[in-house]
Design a protein around this motif. Structure first.
Motif, PDB file in Angstrom:
ATOM      1  N   LEU A   6       4.913  -0.974  46.646  1.00 21.36           N
ATOM      2  CA  LEU A   6       5.181  -0.105  45.501  1.00 21.36           C
ATOM      3  C   LEU A   6       4.277  -0.593  44.381  1.00 21.36           C
ATOM      4  N   GLN A   8       2.866  -0.114  40.566  1.00 20.61           N
ATOM      5  CA  GLN A   8       3.042   0.512  39.261  1.00 20.61           C
ATOM      6  C   GLN A   8       1.700   0.722  38.567  1.00 20.61           C
ATOM      7  N   ALA A  42       4.558   4.395  41.364  1.00 18.08           N
ATOM      8  CA  ALA A  42       5.653   4.662  40.430  1.00 18.08           C
ATOM      9  C   ALA A  42       5.216   5.685  39.384  1.00 18.08           C
TER      10      ALA A  42
END
Length: 148
Positions: A6, A8, A42
């Protein structure tokens, strides 16, 4: 065990958003080569140091730079958008990159109250609408497709 990332998309000190986005592309290539299952980006708005305000656009670039890894949103802030628009964006991504797109959703307000109002064109939306929006999104993604 399946491994995923993940990202960002942080903007490093003395760096630019363009460099951060290019680093995200390089990282997805590396994770694919290493056999990772998924690479998600994200959604953050009006946040210093992050270059991830539009996961759908970034996902297009990431999927285009790879060939097999799942690319996803972790997650689209559904309370800030019309479920139909989210469904259309992700159906388009799925059409361009079949069976490689993941739609992850969030119910976060998306930042400060001022940021949230800017995202919703100054219409105050209730966070309690999330269950209804999920149902509507599901209908837009699957039920309307069955009747096409």
């Amino acid at each position: 065990m399946r491994l995923s990332v993940l990202n960002q998309v942080p903007i490093g000190q003395d760096s630019t958003p363009e460099e951060a986005l290019n680093q995200a592309v390089e990282l997805v290539k590396i994770t694919e080569d290493l056999g990772y299952t998924r690479y998600w980006v994200a959604e953050h708005h009006n946040t210093n140091g992050l270059a991830s305000s539009s996961p759908e656009i970034l996902m297009t670039r990431l999927a285009g730079a790879t060939s097999s890894i799942q690319i996803g949103s972790g997650g689209v802030l559904l309370p800030q958008y019309a479920p139909l628009k989210v469904a259309e964006n992700f159906r388009m991504l799925e059409a361009m990159y079949p069976e490689r797109i993941d739609l992850g959703l969030g119910r976060s307000p998306g930042g400060s109250n001022e940021t949230r109002l800017a995202l919703t064109d100054h219409i105050k939306k209730s966070m309690s609408s999330f269950p209804r929006q999920l149902e509507e999104l599901y209908g837009c993604l699957y039920i309307s497709r069955e009747h096409s």
